[in-house]
Enzyme design. Sequence first.
Site, PDB file in Angstrom:
ATOM      1  N   ASP A   1       0.830  -1.203   0.000  1.00  0.00           N
ATOM      2  CA  ASP A   1       0.000   0.000   0.000  1.00  0.00           C
ATOM      3  C   ASP A   1       0.864   1.252   0.000  1.00  0.00           C
ATOM      4  O   ASP A   1       0.450   2.301   0.479  1.00  0.00           O
ATOM      5  CB  ASP A   1      -0.919   0.008   1.223  1.00  0.00           C
TER       6      ASP A   1
ATOM      7  N   ASP B   1      11.949  -1.568  10.366  1.00  0.00           N
ATOM      8  CA  ASP B   1      12.546  -0.582   9.468  1.00  0.00           C
ATOM      9  C   ASP B   1      13.449   0.385  10.226  1.00  0.00           C
ATOM     10  O   ASP B   1      14.433   0.888   9.683  1.00  0.00           O
ATOM     11  CB  ASP B   1      11.474   0.170   8.681  1.00  0.00           C
TER      12      ASP B   1
END
Length: 676
Positions: free
Chosen positions: A494, A560
């Site tokens: 997304d 991340d």
Amino acid sequence: METCFDFSRCERHGFKVFTYPQERGQPISETYSKILSSIERSRYHTLNPEEACLFILGIDTLDRDHLSGQYVRDVDEKIRGFALWNGGRNHLIFNLYSGTWPSYSGELGFDIGQAMLAKASFDTRSFRPGFDISIPLFSKEHPQHGGDRGWLHQDSVPPKKKYLLVFKGKRYLTGIGSGTRNALHHIHNGQDIISLTTCKHGKDWEKHKDTRCDKDNVDYERFDYQELLHNSTFCIVPRGRRLGSFRFLEALQAACIPVLLSDGWELPFAEVIDWGRAAVVGSERLLLQIPSAVRCIHPERVLAFQQQTQFLWDAYFSSVDKIVHTTLEVSPPPRIPLPSCQAHSPVLGASLGPPQIIKDRLSPHRSRSRFLWNSLPGGLLVLPDFSTHLGDFPFYYLQHGYSPSQKFTAFIRVVSQAGSLSQPILRLIQVVSGSQYCAQIVVLWSCEKPPPPSGKWPQSSVPLTIVQGSGKLSQRFFPFEAIQTDAVLSLDEDTSLSTSESHFWDPEQGRWGYTSKWTNELSIVLTAAAFYHRYYHSLFTQYLPAGLRELVDGLAACEDILMNVLVAAVTKLPPIKVTQRKQHKEGVVQQAECGDGAAGTPPAGQGSPPAPRSAPAKAEGTAGSRRSSQRQDCLNQLADWFGYMPLVSSQLRLDPVLFKDQVSVLRKKYPSLEKP
């Protein structure tokens, strides 16, 4: 006996290290506790002795001066009772202090058998090349991990120093080591060469004081040691009672080029470190020639020396973790028959071949050269299992003229409901495959349910590979063989090209804060849309200890940040931000669609206790505020693990030419970037 080391243990399970359990009622020093902790936190450690290639004693062997309060008695008797001892084979013994007054010989007071020695103040006559390891002498205050950075910033030019050459330390009036230190006053000129000694140490110094002592003691107090370190180009590092001293690491950190006066000292990690690029090795007999010798060194070479001291300090010496990990990397013996395994055998010292690390000996075609150990980012960060060709790493393009490929792999992490593909992922694949620079698309399917059949995936002009994932967040950065290009474009299904994020120190809370607000400063880029070199997948999985990956698997929205922290720790550089279009769209809802296999849901019993939050998220708070709080927890736990904050902030943003300029859209190469 054909060899001192059983390599078959390493071939079965790789390079694993087992630490003996500590004996009940047997205290160990703070320093030895740090060494054991460094091993147990590392990727080398195993709890199963059957898997071990190398063994570390639980008995504290650091201080073998029998006059010391930390001297452990009856070591021979203790180790003979260990079932794993096996005459010392495949064992590594750490030692910082050996011998005692007056000779301070290298004796340890027990039979090491076939064990290797990792020892400070190693004499070249007793050092067995390719078998033993010379380590630096470091104090009990030396940090466990992280460590203070060097005083000279990377790639910076230091100001002209006030002093050329300095020394401030003890003067031994009698005994071993007294000759050199008694002569140091001869080079003192009170101007650009400061050489200060004091007799005022030890219990009986006044009994042995000479006519110089009173004046020396007065002059000694006129100068501050740290001020001298900061303001001198060269620092004299003479031997003490033993060959090594704390002064060696202090000079390295201060970018004060060490001038070594310790004849016969096997320098730390000299098997792999080229000390000729960072230190001046002098002779105790030629002390009076030192001033003229250092004056002749060209300023360009002086700068190169200073910068190399900072690299070596940061890469191998700034913490106990780095010293121990470097020791383990250079620890294994040569894989050749040995005539004898007796400690300090001169025959051994003459017969052994050049030293190599254990993985190099097991796989000689994958060896790390001295160039790698002596160039940024350092030998510990170059994994020979990844490649033996310098051009495959992201660090050596400029030095060797390599050119990276212009192609990239689009690596897309998908967490959609099995059996169907969302419109965003269909559109993303079509858009990315349309790039002339896209070589392939690799999709990581992160649900336990199988991905849709091949006929359900969109047509692509480049190869499309589907990889079944396990659902763990950390698997996003696994070194998948399917990734064939150096450049990786990491994407979420997304992905909506986003803002950057940053860290800051919150003085009121005494902890690191996290923000995704649009500011002129950034230190984190989201891997939902980021380019990086595929080698960082290998570092993430094979260099970082398993405990860190378990931490990010147990904390939502953390993997991340760990990748950003890893890249910053390796490069010492901030990320590069390019033009953004709009605010980041959180993907919390999609991640929940995988049900029991959802990424970010830690297995029972795993995960780390959260750090105290500066602003606890309310139950009815928004998903965005919960995510921000989770990421702040992650940031602080990573900073605690690394021992410092590796992230580097930047205010740089790279926009296309004419971006937002008031000119015709026909003159702009990327006009779509300015669409609302």
